[in-house]
Write a protein that holds these residues in place. Structure first.
Motif, PDB file in Angstrom:
ATOM      1  N   CYS A 130     -54.139  60.088 -82.766  1.00 12.15           N
ATOM      2  CA  CYS A 130     -54.631  61.460 -82.919  1.00 12.15           C
ATOM      3  C   CYS A 130     -54.962  61.701 -84.391  1.00 12.15           C
ATOM      4  O   CYS A 130     -54.155  61.390 -85.260  1.00 12.15           O
TER       5      CYS A 130
ATOM      6  N   HIS B  15     -54.866  64.292 -86.004  1.00 13.15           N
ATOM      7  CA  HIS B  15     -53.884  65.192 -86.603  1.00 13.15           C
ATOM      8  C   HIS B  15     -52.493  64.586 -86.661  1.00 13.15           C
ATOM      9  O   HIS B  15     -51.798  64.695 -87.659  1.00 13.15           O
ATOM     10  N   CYS B  16     -52.077  63.983 -85.561  1.00 19.51           N
ATOM     11  CA  CYS B  16     -50.663  63.648 -85.384  1.00 19.51           C
ATOM     12  C   CYS B  16     -50.349  62.170 -85.597  1.00 19.51           C
ATOM     13  O   CYS B  16     -49.175  61.790 -85.587  1.00 19.51           O
TER      14      CYS B  16
ATOM     15  N   HIS C  94     -54.737  66.146 -76.443  1.00 17.23           N
ATOM     16  CA  HIS C  94     -53.371  65.868 -76.893  1.00 17.23           C
ATOM     17  C   HIS C  94     -52.464  67.024 -76.450  1.00 17.23           C
ATOM     18  O   HIS C  94     -51.979  67.802 -77.259  1.00 17.23           O
TER      19      HIS C  94
ATOM     20  N   CYS D 168     -50.821  68.372 -80.608  1.00 16.41           N
ATOM     21  CA  CYS D 168     -51.536  69.464 -81.278  1.00 16.41           C
ATOM     22  C   CYS D 168     -52.547  70.139 -80.367  1.00 16.41           C
ATOM     23  O   CYS D 168     -53.197  71.092 -80.770  1.00 16.41           O
TER      24      CYS D 168
ATOM     25  N   SER E 209     -55.426  69.255 -79.487  1.00 10.44           N
ATOM     26  CA  SER E 209     -56.844  69.073 -79.783  1.00 10.44           C
ATOM     27  C   SER E 209     -57.471  68.091 -78.788  1.00 10.44           C
ATOM     28  O   SER E 209     -56.788  67.329 -78.120  1.00 10.44           O
TER      29      SER E 209
HETATM   30 ZN   LIG Z   1     -52.492  65.608 -82.014  1.00 16.21          ZN
END
Ligand SMILES: [Zn+2]
Lengths: 968, 91
Positions: free
Chosen positions: B5, B7-8, B57, B61, B63
């Motif tokens: 991801c 973000h993660c 996800h 998050c 997204s």
């Molecule tokens: Zn994420």
């Protein structure tokens, strides 16, 4: 039987520590370090099972997880575990093991009569017997067959033990601790990489205890011990025994099971019985070795016939002797070494039969053994215990045998070469490649970051494996003859290929004759290789026989791909601690304790717990919901609706967004008003319904059904992200942040007026569908005048932490009106009386028109699903539409009942209740072209309970069709 | 299977929800051509090999990411954010 303990003590057992155990209720003794199989051999009990289909006596065949015969059930009640392989079961005091597939007992098995019917039970038996004759005959026979077949029984009791799951991360995972695995670990350890070395056995070292010669001047056993000691001194090396890697998954993730307490009477406090490991590996070294291959000959499944190297392991590791008068049948040099090692340990090997025409002169021979080179074993017999074998001179080119002679033996050890354990490599999708020298498959090039080494790639000897060590006088490599299927003079020879599934050469012939020739077809038709052992000992022989029948080579015949699990994994281990209440999350509303204190009987609504009814003393569920529903109609009731999904929709385009996803208009909802909306899926069917409250120009509070809360949020996020990224809207779930309760009934306004300040409850101050902010003491509430029951009603929302205080304040305010808490049953009663849809009608197969809401859909705009809801099939006149039903017989109706008009099945009952308002049993139903059925009588039939009810078809709005009660 | 991801970081596929084929394009919201909507909702290629797909996800998050995945080997060759928050994958 004549198994016994040797004078030689055995490497793994401690003869000063006896262990008592039982098999089929009979007491036996063994020693600490024994396996169930080694102890049974030492006790002279070779026969441990009856076969799956023919119930033939079967004995211990191997010394490892490849065991096809000696499957046992361990322990009893909740701890019962079927289908354990006796050679891998570690002995402990009080172990209680049972045979399987035998009825009434192992030695007297009634089902062995199946052997007489064996012509009927051949390949394709199920298909031929039951497919052609129809279902009725199958149902008749099923009970008998299920009793006769099967691989042991699962317990019906809950397992009292704990199972755990954990994740491990490593730079290098080495699977197998034989010479190849240890060498790999030694090579990698100084680099400092995080290394995990796992082995499925109790002891590390793999085949090393039975290897001959020297490694760097030490004997292999000593070398193994020293290597393990060195490895244990590295901080970056972790070694795990009793740990089986069963699956090799995507992204170098391995599934493994660690047997933590299987060798104990019961696990210690808080200790799991088994632990599931998910191992994330940067690199994987597959050093899983090889297993010995059997011969196929008449009677080759007689107890007393077993793999040669396994017999050597029993002798060397456990001092267990497989027989007094032992023969060994080989087709390669390694068999000679095994025979000589056995003699050195005190096992009386008298005869070696070698299928090869001739042998090298330098092959060492033992003067006490008679060597029958150019001979084969043609049959073994003795029933429950091997007593004689027949051997005959063999012409390998013509595949013919000469005159047979009979020899008395009580153990016959077979070794037809070795099969690399390529299972894990194959699981990654790597094709298998045939190696002519060892007559077996080895893995092709790695598709991922793994490497196979040692016997897996056909390196069978220490000097082939340990290329950086100095190896002297090692065992010779087994280079076998291609042929393993032995000719027989017996016309009705029983030559088994797959012991565990009772598949014989005859079955392979039948499959071939009937055209099931590809390896995939053959496998499914005969079930070969499909038992719990995945055909570890049978696949290679079956392929060889198949190739022979088709006149092609083994690689042309092909091999099937191995799939996880390499070894059976207990469901309890996969479930881990996600059992019982931990199976899924439990969500309780803030008013849960109040409900429990007031007689609520709870029901699971998805993951939520909701009150079903609040029972008073002596009440049944029916009594209670009728009382509760009547209280709402007559005075006031309160129900917890916290479980509804709640979504905060914010942004300048919030109204535009809702207008696109709801089928009805939302653009012009005034601030301070709520609107009921229906959402469709992209395919035009109904998705969800609920109300959305306009809190400001740019903010809505949307409610969804309990069941679709997560799905609606995801779909809204999908549309905003992937389809309309230009819309300025943000959505967030606020289901957990708000508690909700509905106060319904003619006295609902009087109740709330007493307790909620700063809200004008007059008709003008809070009109139907109006939304207001108020206070209860200093607790903020949102009040919306909405009704699911058809009565004047309000929904009151408050931040979760005020939930129970607000509830109690309303209860207190309602005392004067005898306010009645009601549960999901009465909630259902009230909405069914009003013909409102809920989960059973919103089943994913209904359109708005089907449930009478077609007129609600906007014709002035497009919305999600608006075009596809006009498909021919979705606007057909004969679609099932929603109607009401009233029981003619004054009997309760069952949801799911089929509705018959004459003999035509025209639909089904969706929701049912007793209506206190009508004093009748009523229901909602979906029936073909419902509007044309009004006033007709149908039969509601529920065959599972043999119930039939006569019902009258009516409009689905049973009560207050004009909606006057909203303003009472 | 592990999906990285943006973000993660790398997370297991079990944290994500499969959304669908990323190559389909929703018709204009006001398009009334039923065939186009039919194609969008029901017709999919089923490629052997490279495939672009959307995952959400959901347990992270939330997204939406476009994942380039080989349907045979499950090898993932790229993950990128979708929607108005699209950013370059810097790794
Ligand atoms: Zn994420």
């Amino acid at each position: 039987m004549s198994g016994s303990r040797l004078k030689y003590k055995g490497l793994f057992i401690d003869q000063s520590k006896p262990i008592e155990f039982t098999f089929d209720g009979k007491s036996y003794s063994g020693f600490e370090g024994d396996t169930l199989a080694s102890a049974m051999i030492a006790n002279g009990e070779m026969m441990m099972a009856r076969s799956f289909k023919y119930h033939r006596p079967r004995g211990i065949y191997s010394a490892g997880p490849e065991e096809p015969n000696a499957l046992v059930s361990l322990r009893s009640d909740g701890r019962l575990e079927p289908n354990c392989t006796a050679p891998t079961v570690e002995l402990y005091n009080g172990l209680d093991a049972h045979s399987q597939n035998a009825w009434p007992s192992l030695s007297f098995d009634v089902m062995a009569v199946n052997q007489l019917f064996s012509p009927l039970l051949v390949a394709g038996f199920y298909y031929k017997t039951f497919m052609g004759t129809g279902q009725r005959f199958w149902h008749f026979c099923e009970h008998f067959i299920r009793h006769a077949a099967g691989m042991g029984k699962a317990s019906l009791d809950p397992d009292p033990d704990r199972y755990e799951k954990t994740n491990l991360f490593a730079d290098i995972v080495i699977i197998g601790s034989g010479p190849a695995g240890l060498a790999a670990a030694m090579a990698a350890a100084p680099s400092g990489a995080k290394i995990l070395l796992v082995d499925e056995n109790t002891h590390f070292g793999g085949s090393l205890p039975e290897e001959r010669g020297t490694i760097d001047g030490s004997d292999p056993k000593t070398w193994a011990a020293e290597t393990l000691k060195t490895l244990s001194e590295y901080d970056n090396v972790t070694m795990m025994s009793r740990t089986t890697v069963y699956g090799y998954f995507d992204d170098n993730t391995l599934g493994a099971v660690e047997k933590v307490a299987d060798h104990k009477v019961v696990p210690e406090n808080f200790e799991p019985r088994q632990r599931h490991l998910k191992i994330f590996a940067k690199r994987v070294i597959i050093a899983t070795g090889s297993i010995e291959r059997p011969f196929v000959f008449d009677g080759n499944d007689t107890p007393g016939v077993m793999l040669a190297k396994s017999a050597l392991r029993y002798a060397n590791r456990y001092g267990a002797c497989v027989g007094d008068n032992v023969a060994l049948f080989t087709n390669n040099d390694d068999g000679y070494t095994t025979a000589h090692q056995l003699r050195e340990l005190g096992v009386n090997v008298t005869t070696v039969i070698d299928a090869r025409k001739s042998i090298n002169d330098d092959l060492p021979q033992d003067t006490n053994i008679e060597y029958k080179v150019g001979h084969v074993v043609t049959s073994a017999s003795g029933g429950k215990a091997l007593s004689t074998m027949k051997i005959a001179p063999f012409d390998a080119d013509a595949k013919t045998i000469g005159l047979e002679s009979t020899i008395k033996v009580d153990a016959l050890l077979v070794t037809a070469g070795y099969t690399p354990m390529i299972n894990l490599c194959s699981q990654t999708g790597t094709p298998a490649i045939f190696d002519d020298e060892i007559q077996s498959f080895i893995p092709g090039p790695a598709t991922r970051n793994w490497q196979a080494c040692g016997a897996v790639v056909g390196a069978f000897t220490l000097d082939e494996i340990l290329t950086t060590n100095k190896v002297e006088n090692a065992n010779k490599k087994a280079i076998p003859l291609a042929l393993t299927d032995m000719p027989s003079s017996n016309k009705s020879a029983k030559k088994f290929v797959d012991f565990q599934h009772d598949v014989s050469v005859t079955d392979l012939n039948i499959a071939h004759t009937e055209g099931f020739r590809s390896v995939e077809h053959l496998k499914r038709y005969t079930t070969l290789g499909m038992a719990a052992d995945q055909g570890k000992t049978s696949n290679m022989n079956a392929l060889a026989i198949m190739a022979e029948l088709r006149g092609i080579s083994i690689p042309e015949a092909g091999t099937t791909r191995f799939r996880a699990p390499y070894k059976p994994v207990a469901l309890g281990t996969l479930a881990g601690r996600d059992v019982g209440k931990h199976f899924s999350v439990t969500r309780r509303t803030p008013m849960h304790d109040w409900h429990m204190d007031h007689g609520a009987e709870m029901i699971e609504a998805g993951i939520w717990y909701r009150p079903r009814v609040y029972k008073k003393t002596g009440e049944t569920v029916t009594d209670a919901y009728i009382r509760e529903a009547a209280a709402v109609r007559n005075s006031v009731g309160i129900v917890d609706v916290t479980s509804l999904g709640k979504i905060d929709v914010q942004g300048p385009d919030a109204a535009e967004f809702l207008n696109r996803i709801y089928a009805n208009a939302f653009l012009k909802v005034p601030i301070g008003k709520a609107r009921y909306g229906i959402m469709l899926r992209e395919d035009g069917y109904m998705f969800d319904d609920g109300t959305s409250w306009r809190l400001s120009e740019t903010q809505f509070l949307m409610t969804t059904t309990t069941a679709n809360a997560a799905g609606v949020l995801s779909e809204m996020e999908r549309l905003l992200t992937l389809v309309w990224p230009d819309l300025k809207v943000h959505v967030s779930s606020i289901s957990d942040q708000w508690a909700g309760m509905a106060v319904a009934g003619p006295k609902s306004r009087d109740t709330l007026e007493k307790v909620i300040t700063s809200v004008d409850f007059s008709e003008e101050g809070l009109p139907f569908m109006g939304v207001r902010d108020g206070l209860i003491d200093d607790m903020p509430v949102k009040v919306a005048r909405l009704s699911f029951s058809g009565e004047r009603a309000y929904e009151v929302y408050t931040p979760t932490h005020f939930g129970s205080d607000v509830w109690e304040a309303i209860m207190k305010a309602g005392e004067a009106f005898d306010i009645t808490p009601y549960g999901t049953e009465a909630l259902g009663t009230l909405r069914i009386e009003k013909g409102h849809i809920s989960g059973p009608e919103l089943d994913g197969r209904t359109t708005m028109a089907d449930v009478g809401l077609g007129k609600m859909a906007s014709s002035k705009k497009q919305y999600v699903g608006s075009i596809l809801k006009e498909r021919d099939g979705l606007i057909d006149d004969d679609r099932q539409t929603m109607v009401g039903l009233i029981s003619h017989d004054d009997k309760p109706l069952k949801a799911g009942s089929h509705l018959l008009s004459g003999t035509d099945n025209i639909g089904h009952v969706t929701s049912t209740t007793y209506s206190p308002a009508l004093e009748k049993f009523i229901a909602l139903a979906l029936i073909k072209n419902g509007s044309t059925q009004m006033g007709n009588t149908l039969s509601a039939t529920f065959p599972l309970k043999d119930e039939q009810n006569s019902v009258l078809v009516v409009e689905p709005h049973f009560f207050d069709k004009e909606g006057e009660r909203l303003y009472v | 299977m592990i999906i990285k991801c943006p973000h993660c970081g790398p997370r297991e596929a079990s944290e994500y929800t499969y959304i669908g084929d990323a190559t389909t394009k929703r018709p204009d919201h006001n398009d009334t051509d039923m065939d186009k909507w039919n194609d969008y909702v029901f017709l999919r290629e089923n490629p052997r090999g490279a495939h672009a797909e959307h995952w959400q996800h959901t347990s992270g998050c939330r997204s939406f990411v476009k994942v380039l995945r080989d349907t045979v080997t499950h090898e993932i060759s790229g993950v990128s954010l979708e929607g108005p928050w699209q950013v370059e994958d810097k790794s």
